[in-house]
Write a protein that holds these residues in place. Structure first.
Motif, PDB file in Angstrom:
ATOM      1  N   GLU B 146      62.603 -24.360  82.895  1.00  0.00           N
ATOM      2  CA  GLU B 146      61.502 -23.782  83.685  1.00  0.00           C
ATOM      3  C   GLU B 146      60.458 -23.138  82.760  1.00  0.00           C
ATOM      4  O   GLU B 146      59.250 -23.294  82.957  1.00  0.00           O
ATOM      5  CB  GLU B 146      62.087 -22.730  84.650  1.00  0.00           C
ATOM      6  N   PHE B 147      60.947 -22.465  81.761  1.00  0.00           N
ATOM      7  CA  PHE B 147      60.075 -21.828  80.760  1.00  0.00           C
ATOM      8  C   PHE B 147      59.209 -22.915  80.109  1.00  0.00           C
ATOM      9  O   PHE B 147      57.991 -22.768  79.972  1.00  0.00           O
ATOM     10  CB  PHE B 147      60.982 -21.145  79.720  1.00  0.00           C
ATOM     11  N   THR B 148      59.857 -24.015  79.758  1.00  0.00           N
ATOM     12  CA  THR B 148      59.131 -25.127  79.127  1.00  0.00           C
ATOM     13  C   THR B 148      58.102 -25.709  80.096  1.00  0.00           C
ATOM     14  O   THR B 148      56.966 -25.999  79.702  1.00  0.00           O
ATOM     15  CB  THR B 148      60.142 -26.208  78.683  1.00  0.00           C
ATOM     16  N   ARG B 149      58.505 -25.868  81.331  1.00  0.00           N
ATOM     17  CA  ARG B 149      57.572 -26.421  82.333  1.00  0.00           C
ATOM     18  C   ARG B 149      56.318 -25.544  82.439  1.00  0.00           C
ATOM     19  O   ARG B 149      55.188 -26.039  82.475  1.00  0.00           O
ATOM     20  CB  ARG B 149      58.270 -26.507  83.704  1.00  0.00           C
ATOM     21  N   LEU B 150      56.540 -24.234  82.459  1.00  0.00           N
ATOM     22  CA  LEU B 150      55.390 -23.325  82.574  1.00  0.00           C
ATOM     23  C   LEU B 150      54.499 -23.393  81.324  1.00  0.00           C
ATOM     24  O   LEU B 150      53.275 -23.293  81.420  1.00  0.00           O
ATOM     25  CB  LEU B 150      55.878 -21.886  82.800  1.00  0.00           C
ATOM     26  N   LEU B 151      55.136 -23.600  80.176  1.00  0.00           N
ATOM     27  CA  LEU B 151      54.346 -23.735  78.941  1.00  0.00           C
ATOM     28  C   LEU B 151      53.605 -25.073  78.935  1.00  0.00           C
ATOM     29  O   LEU B 151      52.445 -25.147  78.516  1.00  0.00           O
ATOM     30  CB  LEU B 151      55.239 -23.631  77.708  1.00  0.00           C
ATOM     31  N   GLU B 152      54.277 -26.116  79.396  1.00  0.00           N
ATOM     32  CA  GLU B 152      53.641 -27.447  79.450  1.00  0.00           C
ATOM     33  C   GLU B 152      52.397 -27.406  80.329  1.00  0.00           C
ATOM     34  O   GLU B 152      51.366 -27.995  79.995  1.00  0.00           O
ATOM     35  CB  GLU B 152      54.620 -28.494  80.001  1.00  0.00           C
ATOM     36  N   ARG B 154      50.481 -24.961  80.754  1.00  0.00           N
ATOM     37  CA  ARG B 154      49.420 -24.286  80.002  1.00  0.00           C
ATOM     38  C   ARG B 154      48.927 -25.121  78.825  1.00  0.00           C
ATOM     39  O   ARG B 154      47.802 -24.966  78.380  1.00  0.00           O
ATOM     40  CB  ARG B 154      49.916 -22.905  79.533  1.00  0.00           C
ATOM     41  N   ALA B 155      49.805 -25.985  78.330  1.00  0.00           N
ATOM     42  CA  ALA B 155      49.404 -26.856  77.215  1.00  0.00           C
ATOM     43  C   ALA B 155      48.696 -28.110  77.747  1.00  0.00           C
ATOM     44  O   ALA B 155      48.089 -28.856  76.981  1.00  0.00           O
ATOM     45  CB  ALA B 155      50.636 -27.269  76.419  1.00  0.00           C
ATOM     46  N   GLU B 156      48.846 -28.312  79.033  1.00  0.00           N
ATOM     47  CA  GLU B 156      48.331 -29.521  79.692  1.00  0.00           C
ATOM     48  C   GLU B 156      48.868 -30.764  79.002  1.00  0.00           C
ATOM     49  O   GLU B 156      48.165 -31.777  78.857  1.00  0.00           O
ATOM     50  CB  GLU B 156      46.793 -29.521  79.705  1.00  0.00           C
ATOM     51  N   ALA B 157      50.084 -30.697  78.556  1.00  0.00           N
ATOM     52  CA  ALA B 157      50.738 -31.850  77.920  1.00  0.00           C
ATOM     53  C   ALA B 157      52.242 -31.635  77.973  1.00  0.00           C
ATOM     54  O   ALA B 157      52.704 -30.489  77.951  1.00  0.00           O
ATOM     55  CB  ALA B 157      50.288 -31.951  76.464  1.00  0.00           C
ATOM     56  N   PRO B 158      52.990 -32.745  78.044  1.00  0.00           N
ATOM     57  CA  PRO B 158      54.451 -32.570  78.059  1.00  0.00           C
ATOM     58  C   PRO B 158      54.989 -32.288  76.657  1.00  0.00           C
ATOM     59  O   PRO B 158      54.339 -32.601  75.665  1.00  0.00           O
ATOM     60  CB  PRO B 158      54.947 -33.931  78.569  1.00  0.00           C
ATOM     61  N   LEU B 159      56.166 -31.723  76.649  1.00  0.00           N
ATOM     62  CA  LEU B 159      56.814 -31.452  75.356  1.00  0.00           C
ATOM     63  C   LEU B 159      57.343 -32.768  74.792  1.00  0.00           C
ATOM     64  O   LEU B 159      58.068 -33.490  75.472  1.00  0.00           O
ATOM     65  CB  LEU B 159      57.966 -30.459  75.568  1.00  0.00           C
ATOM     66  N   ASP B 160      56.987 -33.046  73.566  1.00  0.00           N
ATOM     67  CA  ASP B 160      57.406 -34.284  72.932  1.00  0.00           C
ATOM     68  C   ASP B 160      58.678 -34.016  72.122  1.00  0.00           C
ATOM     69  O   ASP B 160      58.720 -33.086  71.311  1.00  0.00           O
ATOM     70  CB  ASP B 160      56.248 -34.741  72.021  1.00  0.00           C
ATOM     71  N   ALA B 161      59.699 -34.856  72.350  1.00  0.00           N
ATOM     72  CA  ALA B 161      61.000 -34.607  71.706  1.00  0.00           C
ATOM     73  C   ALA B 161      60.890 -34.638  70.180  1.00  0.00           C
ATOM     74  O   ALA B 161      61.534 -33.843  69.488  1.00  0.00           O
ATOM     75  CB  ALA B 161      62.024 -35.625  72.184  1.00  0.00           C
ATOM     76  N   SER B 162      60.066 -35.554  69.667  1.00  0.00           N
ATOM     77  CA  SER B 162      60.000 -35.630  68.198  1.00  0.00           C
ATOM     78  C   SER B 162      59.275 -34.412  67.622  1.00  0.00           C
ATOM     79  O   SER B 162      59.622 -33.919  66.549  1.00  0.00           O
ATOM     80  CB  SER B 162      59.332 -36.934  67.752  1.00  0.00           C
ATOM     81  N   ARG B 163      58.287 -33.909  68.379  1.00  0.00           N
ATOM     82  CA  ARG B 163      57.612 -32.678  67.919  1.00  0.00           C
ATOM     83  C   ARG B 163      58.596 -31.500  67.924  1.00  0.00           C
ATOM     84  O   ARG B 163      58.583 -30.656  67.027  1.00  0.00           O
ATOM     85  CB  ARG B 163      56.416 -32.335  68.830  1.00  0.00           C
ATOM     86  N   LEU B 164      59.439 -31.489  68.963  1.00  0.00           N
ATOM     87  CA  LEU B 164      60.426 -30.405  69.034  1.00  0.00           C
ATOM     88  C   LEU B 164      61.394 -30.503  67.850  1.00  0.00           C
ATOM     89  O   LEU B 164      61.729 -29.487  67.223  1.00  0.00           O
ATOM     90  CB  LEU B 164      61.187 -30.437  70.370  1.00  0.00           C
ATOM     91  N   ALA B 165      61.786 -31.734  67.539  1.00  0.00           N
ATOM     92  CA  ALA B 165      62.695 -31.928  66.406  1.00  0.00           C
ATOM     93  C   ALA B 165      62.035 -31.445  65.111  1.00  0.00           C
ATOM     94  O   ALA B 165      62.691 -30.797  64.274  1.00  0.00           O
ATOM     95  CB  ALA B 165      63.080 -33.401  66.294  1.00  0.00           C
ATOM     96  N   GLU B 285      71.438 -29.480  69.935  1.00  0.00           N
ATOM     97  CA  GLU B 285      70.791 -30.548  70.712  1.00  0.00           C
ATOM     98  C   GLU B 285      69.297 -30.284  70.765  1.00  0.00           C
ATOM     99  O   GLU B 285      68.864 -29.160  71.025  1.00  0.00           O
ATOM    100  CB  GLU B 285      71.391 -30.511  72.128  1.00  0.00           C
ATOM    101  N   ILE B 286      68.519 -31.326  70.480  1.00  0.00           N
ATOM    102  CA  ILE B 286      67.065 -31.153  70.479  1.00  0.00           C
ATOM    103  C   ILE B 286      66.542 -31.290  71.915  1.00  0.00           C
ATOM    104  O   ILE B 286      66.237 -32.386  72.400  1.00  0.00           O
ATOM    105  CB  ILE B 286      66.380 -32.194  69.557  1.00  0.00           C
ATOM    106  N   SER B 287      66.518 -30.205  72.601  1.00  0.00           N
ATOM    107  CA  SER B 287      65.977 -30.156  73.963  1.00  0.00           C
ATOM    108  C   SER B 287      65.692 -28.682  74.232  1.00  0.00           C
ATOM    109  O   SER B 287      66.237 -27.815  73.540  1.00  0.00           O
ATOM    110  CB  SER B 287      67.022 -30.665  74.964  1.00  0.00           C
ATOM    111  N   PRO B 288      64.873 -28.395  75.237  1.00  0.00           N
ATOM    112  CA  PRO B 288      64.621 -26.971  75.531  1.00  0.00           C
ATOM    113  C   PRO B 288      65.915 -26.198  75.756  1.00  0.00           C
ATOM    114  O   PRO B 288      66.102 -25.112  75.207  1.00  0.00           O
ATOM    115  CB  PRO B 288      63.769 -27.022  76.802  1.00  0.00           C
ATOM    116  N   ALA B 289      66.825 -26.807  76.529  1.00  0.00           N
ATOM    117  CA  ALA B 289      68.074 -26.106  76.806  1.00  0.00           C
ATOM    118  C   ALA B 289      68.894 -25.949  75.528  1.00  0.00           C
ATOM    119  O   ALA B 289      69.491 -24.894  75.286  1.00  0.00           O
ATOM    120  CB  ALA B 289      68.871 -26.857  77.866  1.00  0.00           C
ATOM    121  N   GLY B 290      68.905 -27.002  74.715  1.00  0.00           N
ATOM    122  CA  GLY B 290      69.667 -26.962  73.467  1.00  0.00           C
ATOM    123  C   GLY B 290      69.182 -25.843  72.558  1.00  0.00           C
ATOM    124  O   GLY B 290      69.976 -25.098  71.981  1.00  0.00           O
TER     125      GLY B 290
END
Ligand code: SF4
Ligand code: SF4
Lengths: 461, 401
Positions: B146-152, B154-165, B285-290
């Motif tokens: 949910e935290f990630t969704r709210l940030l997304e 505001r970023a007007e873009a989805p979280l990219d897994a490779s960027r998170l990595a 694990e590379i994910s918001p929850a991870g």
């Protein structure tokens, strides 16, 4: 100089004897005759403090003697400590909980749930013959022990002073934590280093931030409730089923429904049918948790409806209520103003958000009772965001036709103190009524200074 | 002997507000975060610039904050609220929105108050108190999403897994390098002090992360050159002290200054404004929850109650760090109305006493009025530790003789 003592007058006896008996959880019954005897003979001997005329402690030299509910709640209060002792002798399980929460899961698990004030009361009344000052000194001494073991900045010590530093027979510390109070979870944690290793501990974790709109938060709290019941069952040795919880919800819904009806009835007239203290006790009865006996509370509550309706119909004013009183709504946790002195200054307390918050809504009875109870709990108006809580409060202020609002909190109560100003800010913005914030001295007697401010506020109204 | 890179870090910190301003003019957004379990990698991976809002030491701001959040709120939060009220802090001025967590209820209340009075856009991450339960972890995983969704949003873009990595890898490198640097300050003949490392850790709360990593690596290289094999010894003639308790943010150096002024040497800490949040963060694990769960699995913050003393991870970690740093005593710092730490002071003292480690609680606020009283107490404590270690040394000599 001897203390002036209040006594119930024989002239009201006959009328009182016409009122109903009280039936308790264990099926035992106490007759109105027995109650009268206790209030007039036994009680004054055991607990002179409760009969001491001491306006500083809110004790007048007269009470609403024609309102049997008032006498019965007094009786339930005076016999509370003895009843808890007897319950323990019979092997009943007792839990320490938080103020501001409903007790449905504890009732379901055949456990008496006592919030901090009741645990203090149980301990205080183990000693007989004390006057108010002696009671106060004893309480202070005990609290010092808890401060010594925790923090002198603690408001809430999780009953540590009685259960660890003392020997009060509480079996389990199981409050909903973080609900309105930050101190309580640290108080629970402190028990882990206390000498009483038999007492079980569980934090029933109340999630925050738009919690009622999040299905995963409701599910999490429902799981907390399941674990709570499991922990209570470990103490009692029984197995609480979903049916037991549903039955408890239904029972408590009945209390909440009646409590709400009574409050609305009280608000429906310009002539307050009871004084502030008796009004507050109706809400306490509605929550069925005020006297350590759910059935006893319900039986007094049911009867109260009749008396209040009669007074409202006949325009009878509650005892010691001034003419055209200024109507005050109180906000904040665990404390209130000195209602007797405030009445003498021309005001009446018409509502308080604490306690009323969890009395005024019902738990859904269809579907998973744990989930329903969790949802209801996460929806407590008192626990919502500033704007949402303030909007609900405004509705209550309007319903009760209050002229002014006081937000009062204990010294050391960070959680309520932090939102006092913004909440009053919304209230002022939306309905423009006068408000102010009052801080209660650290475990002090109700001080002159505090009353001076209350009086000035009443005068201003 | 001074580490040249530290000078560079100081300079870059001074330039940072202006740099943030320019970045915002170029369309970047700055997220101010406040709390103890905010998974910063998620903020970073979404292209935001994270800065930690943690300021202290200014009694005037505390008073300003009290007008909004009451005088019963902890000193730290009062100052934060006061800083938002005045809006003079160069970093606060550059924030586009805020991310708070609900680890400490007072921190959560600050989010509400700042949102209400100063009309700030605030995202809050719920944190479970029964953090070691599986059910709590599930709840927290949802909260992280949910935290990630709210940030997304505001970023007007989805979280990219490779960027998170990439962000996770970068932050892991930062944490690893910090840990390597930290050893040097506790070593014999140290070429860097704990105070310098502490400032360096806090610089990372504000600087660009990539640049920060490079500055850390330069610092480490300098240290390695000056002292190839740092050895931590307990009997180096100093009063080796460890600081624990409520956080000590930027701007608050009262206690640290006092310890130094009376000849105490700090060799370790478990402060949430120090090394602790950088330890044991193992992202599986590379994910918001991870990422979020790895934060929660670290040593728990004192605001999260734990009901079994024997298996308490916080106390275990404290013991571990004390033994690593070979500290001889603990200064336990509690801020006025900081319940999470004050409630535990006595207990911590008793637990440490069993291992023969003395603890001095210093309860304070940001006013200077208690300076002398604090100094006297700390001085006596430092003296007591010195005497104790001299006696132990003498006993050692006698035993050897
Ligand atoms: S007054 Fe505040 S701190 Fe004290 S018990 Fe009530 S909610 Fe908790
Ligand atoms: S942990 Fe202490 S200093 Fe930090 S926000 Fe909570 S009360 Fe304040």
């Amino acid at each position: 100089m001897g203390k002036q003592l209040f006594r119930y007058s024989e002239e009201h006896k006959e009328k009182f004897l016409e009122s109903e008996n009280i039936t308790f959880n264990d099926g035992s019954v106490v007759t109105s005759e027995e109650i009268w005897h206790y209030l007039t003979v036994e009680g004054p001997k055991k607990y002179p403090g409760s009969f001491e005329v001491n306006l500083y402690q809110g004790n007048r030299n007269s009470r609403d003697e024609t309102l049997p509910t008032s006498l019965k709640t007094h009786y339930l209060g005076l016999t509370f400590s003895d009843r808890m002792e007897k319950a323990k002798d019979r092997g009943k399980s007792i839990a320490f909980i938080q103020g501001g929460q409903a007790v449905d899961p504890y009732t379901a698990a055949d456990t008496i749930a006592l919030r901090p004030g009741l645990v203090n009361q149980w301990n205080r009344d183990l000693v007989h013959g004390n006057d108010i000052n002696k009671e106060f000194l004893r309480r202070k001494e005990l609290k010092e022990k808890a401060f010594h073991d925790m923090s002198f900045e603690a408001c809430q010590t999780g009953g540590y002073e009685h259960i660890q530093a003392g020997n009060l027979r509480v079996d389990v510390i199981a409050p909903f934590t973080v609900l309105r109070c930050s101190d309580v979870s640290y108080g629970v944690e402190a028990h882990r280093h206390g000498p009483n290793k038999n007492v079980k501990l569980i934090n029933v974790d109340y999630p925050l931030r738009h919690q009622a709109d999040k299905p995963w938060a409701i599910e999490y709290f429902a799981q907390n409730l399941r674990k709570l019941v499991g922990t209570l069952d470990e103490v009692t040795g029984r197995t609480t089923s979903e049916e037991d919880l549903l039955a408890s919800i239904k029972l408590h819904n009945e209390g909440r429904r009646l409590g709400t009806e009574l409050s609305e009835l009280w608000w429906s007239t310009d002539v307050p049918p009871t004084n502030s203290a008796d009004r507050a006790s109706l809400v306490g009865l509605g929550n069925l948790d005020n006297h350590g006996d759910v059935r006893a509370s319900l039986s007094v509550l049911k009867e109260a409806k009749k008396f209040i309706a009669e007074r409202v119909k006949n325009g009878v004013k509650g005892h010691a209520v001034p003419d055209n009183p200024k109507r005050i709504f109180i906000l904040g946790s665990c404390v209130g103003i000195n209602t007797a002195r405030s009445e003498d200054s021309g005001a009446i307390v018409v509502g308080k958000d604490d306690q009323w918050s969890h009395c005024s809504t019902l738990v859904e009875e269809e579907g998973d009772p744990f989930y329903n109870l969790a949802k209801y709990t996460l929806e407590y108006p008192y626990e919502q965001s500033i704007e949402k809580r303030a909007q609900w409060t405004i509705e209550q202020i309007k319903k009760s036709r209050a002229d002014g609002v006081i937000f009062i909190h204990n010294w050391g109560c960070n959680t309520q103190a932090a939102v006092a100003r913004p909440i009053l800010d919304v209230i002022k913005r939306e309905i423009g009524i006068p408000t102010y914030i009052q801080e209660r001295d650290l475990h002090g007697l109700q001080h002159e200074q505090e009353q001076n401010r209350v009086n000035a506020f009443i005068e201003m109204l | 002997m001074s580490i040249k890179t530290l000078e560079k870090v100081r300079k870059r910190l001074e330039e940072r507000p202006e740099e943030l301003k320019r970045a915002r003019e170029d369309g970047r957004k700055v997220v101010g975060w406040v709390g103890y379990n905010v998974p910063e990698e998620i903020i970073h991976a979404l292209g935001f610039i994270p800065v930690r809002i943690a300021v202290g030491g200014d009694d005037r701001l505390v008073e300003v904050g009290a007008r909004y959040a009451s005088s019963k709120t902890c000193v730290f939060i009062r100052e934060i609220v006061g800083a938002f009220a005045e809006n003079q802090d160069p970093f606060i001025q550059q924030t586009d929105f805020l991310a708070f967590d609900a680890t400490c209820l007072q921190n959560y209340r600050a989010a509400e108050v700042i949102e209400y009075f100063f009309k700030k856009d605030v995202v809050v991450l719920g944190v479970p108190r029964n953090f070691d339960w599986d059910e709590a972890k599930q709840y927290f995983a949802h909260e992280a999403n949910e935290f990630t969704r709210l940030l997304e949003e505001r970023a007007e873009a989805p979280l990219d897994a490779s960027r998170l990595a990439e962000s996770v890898a970068l932050y892991n490198d930062i944490r690893k390098t910090l840990k390597s640097i930290y050893v040097f300050q506790a070593a014999k003949d140290n070429v860097i002090s704990w105070e310098e490392v502490y400032d360096l850790i806090q610089a990372g709360e504000l600087l660009d992360k990539q640049e920060y990593l490079s500055l850390l690596q330069q610092t480490l290289a300098e240290l390695q050159e000056l002292q190839q094999n740092p050895v931590i010894e307990g009997d180096d003639g100093n009063s080796r002290l460890f600081i624990s308790g409520s956080l000590i943010p930027r701007g608050d150096r009262k206690l640290i200054g006092i310890i130094k002024s009376v000849g105490g040497r700090i060799v370790g800490d478990d402060l949430w404004s120090g090394i602790l949040p950088h330890l044991d963060l193992d992202i599986k694990e590379i994910s918001p929850a991870g990422v979020a769960l790895a934060y929660l699995n670290r040593t728990p913050h004192a605001a999260l109650p734990y009901l079994d003393l024997a298996s308490d991870k916080r106390l275990k970690k404290l013991h571990e760090l004390l033994s690593e740093s070979k500290a001889q005593g603990v200064i336990y710092h509690t801020l006025r109305y900081c319940d999470p730490f004050t409630f535990k002071a006595k207990e911590t003292k008793n637990v440490l006493a069993k291992s023969g480690i003395p603890l001095l609680e210093i309860h304070t606020e940001y006013a200077g009025s208690d300076y002398e009283a604090m100094k006297t107490r700390v001085e006596a404590f430092v003296e007591m530790i010195k005497i104790k270690s001299e006696i132990t040394e003498e006993e050692g000599v006698l035993a050897d003789a």
